[in-house]
Design a protein around this motif. Sequence first.
Motif, mmCIF file in Angstrom:
data_model
loop_
_atom_site.group_PDB
_atom_site.id
_atom_site.type_symbol
_atom_site.label_atom_id
_atom_site.label_comp_id
_atom_site.label_asym_id
_atom_site.label_seq_id
_atom_site.Cartn_x
_atom_site.Cartn_y
_atom_site.Cartn_z
ATOM 1 N N TRP A 104 113.061 129.083 -16.352
ATOM 2 C CA TRP A 104 114.531 129.598 -16.718
ATOM 3 C C TRP A 104 115.394 128.743 -15.491
ATOM 4 O O TRP A 104 116.457 128.411 -16.303
ATOM 5 C CB TRP A 104 114.483 130.974 -16.514
ATOM 6 N N LEU A 195 124.340 129.616 -28.316
ATOM 7 C CA LEU A 195 123.342 129.777 -27.268
ATOM 8 C C LEU A 195 123.122 131.177 -26.968
ATOM 9 O O LEU A 195 123.744 131.799 -26.300
ATOM 10 C CB LEU A 195 123.885 129.046 -25.967
ATOM 11 N N TRP A 196 122.114 131.818 -27.597
ATOM 12 C CA TRP A 196 121.633 132.791 -27.371
ATOM 13 C C TRP A 196 119.958 132.773 -27.349
ATOM 14 O O TRP A 196 119.323 131.623 -27.727
ATOM 15 C CB TRP A 196 121.936 134.017 -28.193
ATOM 16 N N GLN A 197 119.150 133.844 -26.909
ATOM 17 C CA GLN A 197 117.900 133.825 -26.921
ATOM 18 C C GLN A 197 117.054 133.501 -28.052
ATOM 19 O O GLN A 197 115.997 132.593 -28.172
ATOM 20 C CB GLN A 197 117.437 135.043 -26.200
ATOM 21 N N ASP A 222 129.337 128.235 -23.812
ATOM 22 C CA ASP A 222 128.102 128.661 -23.998
ATOM 23 C C ASP A 222 127.535 129.658 -23.228
ATOM 24 O O ASP A 222 126.657 130.418 -23.710
ATOM 25 C CB ASP A 222 127.436 127.240 -23.792
ATOM 26 N N SER A 226 125.758 133.058 -24.025
ATOM 27 C CA SER A 226 124.263 133.436 -23.453
ATOM 28 C C SER A 226 124.378 134.845 -22.784
ATOM 29 O O SER A 226 123.043 135.436 -22.584
ATOM 30 C CB SER A 226 123.720 132.431 -22.344
ATOM 31 N N GLU A 227 125.274 135.414 -22.554
ATOM 32 C CA GLU A 227 125.469 136.643 -22.061
ATOM 33 C C GLU A 227 125.649 137.882 -22.992
ATOM 34 O O GLU A 227 125.803 138.978 -22.755
ATOM 35 C CB GLU A 227 126.504 136.942 -20.936
ATOM 36 N N GLN A 231 121.790 139.423 -21.982
ATOM 37 C CA GLN A 231 121.860 138.272 -21.086
ATOM 38 C C GLN A 231 120.676 137.480 -20.684
ATOM 39 O O GLN A 231 119.478 138.084 -20.536
ATOM 40 C CB GLN A 231 122.395 138.876 -19.460
ATOM 41 N N LEU A 232 120.696 136.247 -20.575
ATOM 42 C CA LEU A 232 119.440 135.474 -20.123
ATOM 43 C C LEU A 232 119.023 135.680 -18.863
ATOM 44 O O LEU A 232 119.862 136.456 -18.035
ATOM 45 C CB LEU A 232 119.706 134.084 -20.459
ATOM 46 N N TYR A 237 121.118 131.360 -14.698
ATOM 47 C CA TYR A 237 122.393 130.959 -14.392
ATOM 48 C C TYR A 237 122.385 130.733 -12.698
ATOM 49 O O TYR A 237 123.304 129.853 -12.404
ATOM 50 C CB TYR A 237 123.239 132.618 -14.368
#
Length: 286
Positions: A104, A195-197, A222, A226-227, A231-232, A237
């Motif tokens: 990650w 941009l997401w999972q 982006d 992603s949040e 959230q990643l 991050y």
Amino acid sequence: MWQHICEQISSSLGARFDCDKPTQLKGDSEQQIYLLENPQYQFFVKLASKGQHQRFESEVLGLEHLRVASAIYIPQVISCGVVAQKSYLVLEYLPFVKPDEKDWRSFGQQLAKLHQFEPQPMYGWQEDNYIGLSVQPNQWHKKWATFFAEQRIGYQLQLLKEKGHELANIDSIIAKVKELLHNHQPKASLLHGDLWQGNLGFILHQSCLFDPACYYGDRETDLAMSELFGQLPMPFYQGYNDIWPVDEGYEYRKSIYQLYHILNHALLFGGNYLASAHTLIVNLDA
């Protein structure tokens, strides 16, 4: 239909490809996903109506740009076309694995490098493309505040109005977003755009991106996406900030950028997304 697709795969490979029976992986009323395989090869196939061919072509263009720009792995496009009233897109099949914290963090670093790759002098894209099933206008513009307010927030509000959901006065919201972003003129970075999972994965220890909605804009969009839908992991991050720390004021702008995706989900799915969109719009004045 499948014979034609196999012939196109064979042409792309320069070797004969036969598959007895495609395996459906998932699907809905708009798109079906299949696995085509034989002992030598595996391919990921998207099928949609003939009218969705332009959406697949836009996806191919985005994947090609991401491939040139990034250390992130981008699936190879095998074939794209129309047959038997269906549009199709064939990609290499990627066997995803569960990532660890180092994976990650590395992905975050790679995304930051993607965002640093050959920034453009203007915001937009060489053509209009798609965010999910919705058209995404991308006319080039010099001012980020104007681009995002008009071609992201304003356009989505207009689509919702045409569908019977008038969430706010469109001109007033466009003006408010321009005001809120007035002093923010970031580099125009190449963005994944969605941009997401669900649009990323890992093969061995290498991150992979797919289903892009590319354009040149603020890199923070982006990160904000992603949040939004889970959230990643934090190492992502941390890795991003190792390479290119976010600018001051990101937390303030994040909800503005997330509003775009909430509006699009409200357009596509309705339900609770309409209420969420209304809440975010009200909070613009908070």
